[in-house]
Design a protein around this motif. Structure first.
Motif, short mmCIF file in Angstrom:
data_model
loop_
_atom_site.label_atom_id
_atom_site.label_comp_id
_atom_site.label_asym_id
_atom_site.label_seq_id
_atom_site.Cartn_x
_atom_site.Cartn_y
_atom_site.Cartn_z
N TYR B 109 22.85 -7.59 -40.55
CA TYR B 109 22.32 -8.36 -41.67
C TYR B 109 23.46 -8.91 -42.54
CZ TYR B 109 19.79 -8.88 -46.14
OH TYR B 109 19.28 -9.35 -47.31
N GLY B 110 24.36 -8.00 -42.92
CA GLY B 110 25.49 -8.39 -43.76
C GLY B 110 26.39 -9.37 -43.04
N ARG B 111 26.58 -9.17 -41.75
CA ARG B 111 27.48 -10.05 -40.98
C ARG B 111 26.86 -11.44 -40.83
NH1 ARG B 111 28.10 -5.16 -38.15
NH2 ARG B 111 26.68 -5.82 -36.52
N SER B 112 25.56 -11.48 -40.59
CA SER B 112 24.95 -12.81 -40.40
C SER B 112 24.99 -13.59 -41.71
CB SER B 112 23.53 -12.68 -39.87
OG SER B 112 22.61 -12.50 -40.93
N LYS B 113 24.74 -12.89 -42.82
CA LYS B 113 24.82 -13.57 -44.11
C LYS B 113 26.22 -14.14 -44.28
CE LYS B 113 20.71 -12.56 -45.96
NZ LYS B 113 19.67 -13.55 -45.90
N TRP B 114 27.21 -13.35 -43.88
CA TRP B 114 28.59 -13.80 -44.05
C TRP B 114 28.86 -15.05 -43.21
CZ3 TRP B 114 33.19 -14.43 -41.32
CH2 TRP B 114 34.32 -14.59 -42.14
N MET B 115 28.34 -15.04 -42.00
CA MET B 115 28.54 -16.21 -41.13
C MET B 115 27.91 -17.47 -41.73
SD MET B 115 27.87 -14.39 -37.48
CE MET B 115 27.31 -15.86 -36.65
N ILE B 116 26.71 -17.28 -42.25
CA ILE B 116 26.05 -18.44 -42.86
C ILE B 116 26.86 -18.92 -44.07
CG2 ILE B 116 23.94 -19.28 -43.97
CD1 ILE B 116 22.41 -17.12 -42.41
N GLU B 117 27.31 -17.95 -44.87
CA GLU B 117 28.10 -18.30 -46.05
C GLU B 117 29.28 -19.18 -45.67
OE1 GLU B 117 29.45 -14.90 -48.17
OE2 GLU B 117 27.47 -14.46 -49.06
N GLN B 118 29.95 -18.83 -44.58
CA GLN B 118 31.13 -19.60 -44.19
C GLN B 118 30.76 -21.05 -43.90
OE1 GLN B 118 34.13 -18.16 -44.68
NE2 GLN B 118 32.69 -16.62 -45.43
N ARG B 119 29.62 -21.21 -43.22
CA ARG B 119 29.18 -22.57 -42.92
C ARG B 119 28.83 -23.34 -44.19
NH1 ARG B 119 28.05 -24.08 -37.47
NH2 ARG B 119 27.34 -26.00 -38.44
N VAL B 120 28.19 -22.63 -45.10
CA VAL B 120 27.78 -23.28 -46.35
C VAL B 120 29.01 -23.72 -47.14
CG1 VAL B 120 26.66 -22.90 -48.58
CG2 VAL B 120 25.59 -22.04 -46.50
N LEU B 121 30.00 -22.80 -47.22
CA LEU B 121 31.20 -23.12 -47.99
C LEU B 121 31.97 -24.25 -47.33
CD1 LEU B 121 32.29 -19.50 -48.92
CD2 LEU B 121 31.25 -21.22 -50.40
N ALA B 122 31.96 -24.27 -46.00
CA ALA B 122 32.70 -25.31 -45.28
C ALA B 122 32.13 -26.69 -45.59
CB ALA B 122 32.65 -25.04 -43.78
N ARG B 123 30.83 -26.75 -45.87
CA ARG B 123 30.26 -28.06 -46.18
C ARG B 123 30.24 -28.32 -47.69
NH1 ARG B 123 24.90 -29.04 -47.75
NH2 ARG B 123 24.13 -30.52 -46.22
N GLY B 124 30.93 -27.45 -48.46
CA GLY B 124 31.03 -27.68 -49.90
C GLY B 124 29.82 -27.18 -50.67
N GLY B 125 29.07 -26.27 -50.05
CA GLY B 125 27.87 -25.76 -50.72
C GLY B 125 28.18 -24.56 -51.60
N TRP B 126 27.12 -23.95 -52.10
CA TRP B 126 27.25 -22.81 -53.00
C TRP B 126 26.57 -21.59 -52.41
CZ3 TRP B 126 27.30 -27.76 -54.48
CH2 TRP B 126 28.30 -28.14 -55.41
N VAL B 127 27.22 -20.45 -52.60
CA VAL B 127 26.69 -19.20 -52.11
C VAL B 127 26.36 -18.32 -53.30
CG1 VAL B 127 27.36 -17.05 -50.99
CG2 VAL B 127 27.89 -19.25 -49.90
N VAL B 128 25.14 -17.87 -53.38
CA VAL B 128 24.75 -17.00 -54.48
C VAL B 128 24.44 -15.63 -53.91
CG1 VAL B 128 23.04 -16.60 -56.28
CG2 VAL B 128 23.84 -18.93 -55.82
N ARG B 129 25.11 -14.62 -54.45
CA ARG B 129 24.85 -13.25 -54.00
C ARG B 129 24.19 -12.47 -55.12
NH1 ARG B 129 30.84 -11.99 -51.69
NH2 ARG B 129 30.76 -13.21 -49.75
#
Lengths: 523, 421
Positions: B109-129
């Motif tokens: 669960y934690g790892r998949s969230k992290w993977m998604i986060e990387q994609r989001v950040l790469a496109r200039g998006g925002w990650v809210v935890r």
């Protein structure tokens, strides 16, 4: 194709439409179509306030409209019953402002839903700034005045200033406070006239006798909240009359963005419910309200040069009548009861009216006292029933506003005042203080408060009629320079803005423009 | 602004949508089931999505928590499908992740969230935890814990206790909304959580005492045994999202969220305020209304006025009590200590509340009597005496106010920055 498209259902739009419809032309009227959802309260203000547990419905609003608008410039903007009158105007019309109170209406009936009902005709001298025939204008004043109904006529010192008595009924009764002031004036008038101060009954578009489906004023004191009796004129009633005609079509909810002129016809381009549309017509009347009309014209013609826009700078003040301390509240008219004109240095003059405080929430005053809320309320609880409110308007020449077309099509209004305004305000404050003191009314220190540019909502003269017009101006017939077939019939095309209430002049001018168009189109 | 929301029917999602709409934003919900509010487009996790042109920001919080099998891979693919949809390419993207997101998280669960986060950040998006979300509707992990506490008289108190950083679901939704509106440059990973952690056991105790209103006995229980139990359940082939969440809980790293909170101008309500069923601190707002309206009206306000006051603050402002001192609730006259034109100029929220108390209080028969003497006459000597009394009282307060006000205003000042919408 329609013969004439009229943009806007406010006083200007309906006034221009009547002669066009009467001439048998096919007229389409479009407007923002907003309608107020909160019913104006029936009954007497004092009775409703004393008894009704649900008075919050119209005083505050179920959605807390009054609180959402708590910092807006006028109590009208806080009245839940008027929410739709003002909502969304600037966004929908793509206008913005700085240092400028930007108000207009997408509502059926436009700003006449919430106006102060002051009516006056321009004198022949004042009309000289207009490239129009005085007789024609006088005839239009008569037509419009007879149609809307007005009251306040009487042989007082303001009769000539207003110039509408031949069409006005007797006044609605004064309340005790104003009655006392008027009595004192009749004794002190000689000296006051010498200092240039004239006082008389306000001439207002409020009925003192019933007419065609509208009731006479019953002194309910509900004016601010919307008159459920229909005693106050709103162009909504004229629109209803127009809709009875077969050659008149009304299409609410269409917001005009710009127009395009073609050979022999124009297209009005706008949107309804998110869908863009162009409506063709042989002639077009812009009557969307000065700000919206100005924006439409500037956008359509790509006017990159800023236009001057006039407003009537205004100030408000509170008068205390010590002899009336402790007076009880009585039913009374909520709009102007007495009006004054005041001569100022340099040939200027101010105009104003006085009002009862009874129909207004005390919250409107207590916020502005230099006291903590509880003790401010204590003071007003005792003092306010012996106070009347006053306002004063100054000529548009003392304003200094401009409209600029931005690259994205927004029209930006920059507000400001002429340097001559400050001395005029000071002079008026001092002279009004003196004049009213002789009438037993003390101007409370610190209460004379000038408003921000535009807060008077007397916007005008952005596309003025001139005998020899150039870009950004109109012909005497109201036709916009460089846009054949486009006529400007609202405040935008006035040639000058005096301190006088200007709505009746807008309506008369619209009537005159409508007649001219009808004569040419039908002939 | 128009916001596309996935996961709009979930715990945070449902509160977020209501809040966004209440603030005048347009909301398009993308979910399997039709959302009761806002526009709706049918959307199943993993679907590509075709957006109309007027969406200004996408807030992605859909996660498959209903299925029996939690598939982190699928969740990753779903997020990618959403953010890479051609119609979404230029639209700012906000992803609601988890505090456990790490490259080396112990759970998938934690790892998949992290993977998604990387994609989001790469496109200039925002990650809210978000931290440990609680309050409001009993959904999500909070719902699970609440119903557990309702059913069980005894619960383990984990030793050593994992620390969590709670956040009320309304505050979380407001934080998300602010991220979506402000799109803070230079702050792309945002922690929404209380700066100060509490132990998980303390958190459960609060749910029991303030929410469920029940006495629950906590028996110390070694954390390591719980880990073992979760592992065991997994081994027999049962995989429930809630297990993942519990597992993640044991593994939550402490984050310093204070700076993020202040960047967003967000002040969180305390557990005291947030945990009771009326989790928005309604009781405190009622007390505030009683103090302020009572102060202005000089009489105890009716229930109707109080409820109007509370609703006005909830619907026009952020719905938080200012935290007036207890003494003012008991004796509303004391509000004068913090009410002067000079003070209100610098305390905008306090000014708004006093205005609201005035406007709401006036619009009633009691207000008519108070502000207009019920329309009645008043004898001149009485009037003069009343005026004199009001002026004397005003003067007296001007003398004592400088002594009393600073102390009381400090509490209010801290809150009011965040109280405005």
């Amino acid at each position: 194709m329609f013969d004439v498209i009229v943009v806007g259902s406010g006083p200007a739009g309906v006034s221009a439409s009547f002669p066009l419809v009467a001439a048998g032309l096919r007229v389409l009227m479009i407007d923002g179509g907003r309608e107020n959802r909160v019913e104006p309260p029936a009954g007497q203000y004092l009775v409703e306030r004393a008894r009704a547990r649900d008075q919050s419905r119209w005083m505050v609003g179920a959605d807390f409209h009054a609180l959402r608008q708590v910092s807006a410039v006028s109590p009208k903007l806080r009245a839940p019953t008027q929410a739709a009158t003002f909502v969304d105007f600037s966004g929908a019309n793509r206008v913005s402002g700085s240092n400028f109170a930007l108000m207009g209406s997408l509502a059926r009936g436009g700003l006449s839903n919430a106006w102060g009902c002051g009516v006056a005709a321009l004198s022949p001298g004042e009309l000289q700034a207009f490239p129009v025939d005085e007789g024609e204008m006088r005839a239009s004043y008569a037509t419009v005045s007879r149609r809307i109904g007005m009251s306040g006529a009487g042989p007082d010192d303001m009769k000539d200033y207003f110039g509408v008595d031949e069409w006005a009924d007797q006044p609605v009764p004064l309340d005790d406070l104003h009655d006392g002031v008027m009595r004192k004036y009749s004794k002190a008038r000689v000296g006051l006239r010498e200092m240039g101060f004239l006082l008389g009954r306000s001439r207002v578009a409020a009925l003192s006798t019933p007419r065609s489906g509208r009731n006479a004023c019953d002194l309910s004191g509900m004016c601010l909240w919307g008159c459920h009796r229909g005693a106050l004129y709103s162009s909504v009633s004229d629109l209803a009359t127009l809709r009875d005609a077969d050659n008149f079509t009304y299409r609410p909810g269409f917001i005009v963005d710009r127009f395009v002129t073609h050979d022999g016809y124009q297209e009005v381009i706008g949107h309804q419910g998110g869908m863009s549309e162009a409506i063709p017509g042989r002639r077009t009347v812009l009557a969307a309200g000065t700000l919206a009309t100005t924006a439409i014209a500037m956008r359509s013609l790509g006017m990159t040069r800023p236009l001057a826009v006039q407003t009537s700078p205004t100030a408000a003040f509170l008068l205390w009548l010590p002899a009336q301390l402790g007076a009880g509240r009585r039913p009374g008219f909520g709009l102007g009861q007495l009006s004054f004109s005041l001569a100022l240095e340099g040939g200027l003059s101010a105009f104003g009216s006085t009002f009862s405080s009874t129909g207004l929430p005390v919250a409107e005053f207590v916020r502005h006292l230099p006291l903590s809320r509880r003790y401010g309320a204590d003071v007003l609880r005792t003092l306010l029933s012996s106070c009347i409110l006053g306002n004063a308007f100054f000529p548009g020449s003392l304003s200094d506003n401009s409209a600029t077309l931005l690259t994205d099509g927004t029209v930006h209004f920059q507000g400001g005042f002429a340097t001559a305004l400050d001395p005029a305000l000071n002079e008026a404050r001092v002279k009004l203080g003196k004049a009213f003191r002789r009438l037993g009314a003390w101007m409370l220190p610190g209460s004379f408060t000038p408003s921000a540019p535009g807060a008077d909502i007397h916007y005008a003269c952005s596309l003025p009629m001139l005998s020899d017009p150039g870009p950004g101006q109109c012909t005497a017939a109201g036709e916009l320079f460089g846009a054949p077939g486009i006529f400007v019939a609202d405040g935008a095309s006035l040639s000058a803005l005096s301190a006088k209430s200007h709505t009746l002049t807008i309506m008369a001018n619209a009537d005159r423009i409508g007649r001219g168009m009808a004569a040419r189109l039908a002939g | 602004m128009k916001i596309l929301v996935t996961g709009a029917t979930g715990y945070i999602g449902s509160v977020f949508v209501r809040r966004a709409l209440a603030n005048g934003h347009g909301v398009v919900t993308a979910s399997r089931r039709r959302s009761p509010v806002g526009e709706w487009i049918p959307y199943q996790l993993g679907d590509a999505i075709a957006l109309s042109g007027d969406v200004d920001v996408i807030v992605h919080m859909a996660a498959d928590t209903t299925g029996a099998i939690n598939d982190p891979e699928a969740e990753f693919r779903a997020a990618v499908a959403l953010m890479d949809a051609p119609s979404a390419a230029d639209i700012p993207f906000v992803f609601v992740s988890s505090q456990t997101a790490r490259a080396d998280a112990p759970t998938a669960y934690g790892r998949s969230k992290w993977m998604i986060e990387q994609r989001v950040l790469a496109r200039g998006g925002w990650v809210v935890r978000p931290g440990q979300v609680y309050g409001g509707p009993e959904l999500g992990l909070f719902g699970t814990l609440t119903s557990l506490l309702r059913r069980l008289p005894v619960l383990p108190a984990l030793v050593p206790g994992p620390l969590i950083q709670p956040i009320h679901v309304e505050d979380c939704a407001e934080g998300l909304l602010r991220v979506a509106l402000m799109k803070p440059a230079g702050l792309h990973v945002i922690h929404l959580a209380a700066a100060e952690p509490v132990t998980f056991t303390e958190f459960l105790r609060r749910i029991a005492s303030d929410r469920v209103r029940k006495r629950v006995v906590f028996i110390p229980f070694p954390t390591v045994l719980l880990r073992g139990a979760i592992y065991g359940i997994r081994r027999i082939g049962v995989s429930l999202p809630v297990l993942d969440k519990l597992d993640s809980l044991l593994d939550v790293p402490r984050v310093s969220s204070g700076d993020d909170m202040s960047a967003l101008g967000l002040a969180l309500r305390s557990l005291d305020d947030g945990m009771p069923k009326a989790g928005n601190g309604r009781r405190r707002l009622l007390e505030e209304g009683r103090a302020l309206i009572g102060y202005v009206l000089r009489s105890a306000p009716s229930g109707q006025l109080l409820s109007r006051y509370v609703r006005s603050v909830e619907s026009v402002r952020q719905g938080r009590a200012l935290g007036l001192p207890r003494s003012m609730v008991v004796m509303p006259a004391l509000v004068a200590a913090i009410d002067s034109p000079a003070i209100l100029r610098n305390h905008e929220e306090l000014r708004w509340r006093i205005d609201a108390a005035t406007v709401i209080g006036e619009a009633s028969p009691a207000g008519f009597r108070r502000f207009m003497r019920g329309g009645q006459r008043e004898a001149t000597p009485t009037a003069v005496m009343r005026l004199a009394r009001a002026v004397l009282a005003e003067i007296a307060w001007r003398v004592v106010r400088p002594i009393l006000a600073p102390m009381w205003l400090r509490r209010i000042g801290a809150l009011q920055e965040s109280a405005r919408v």
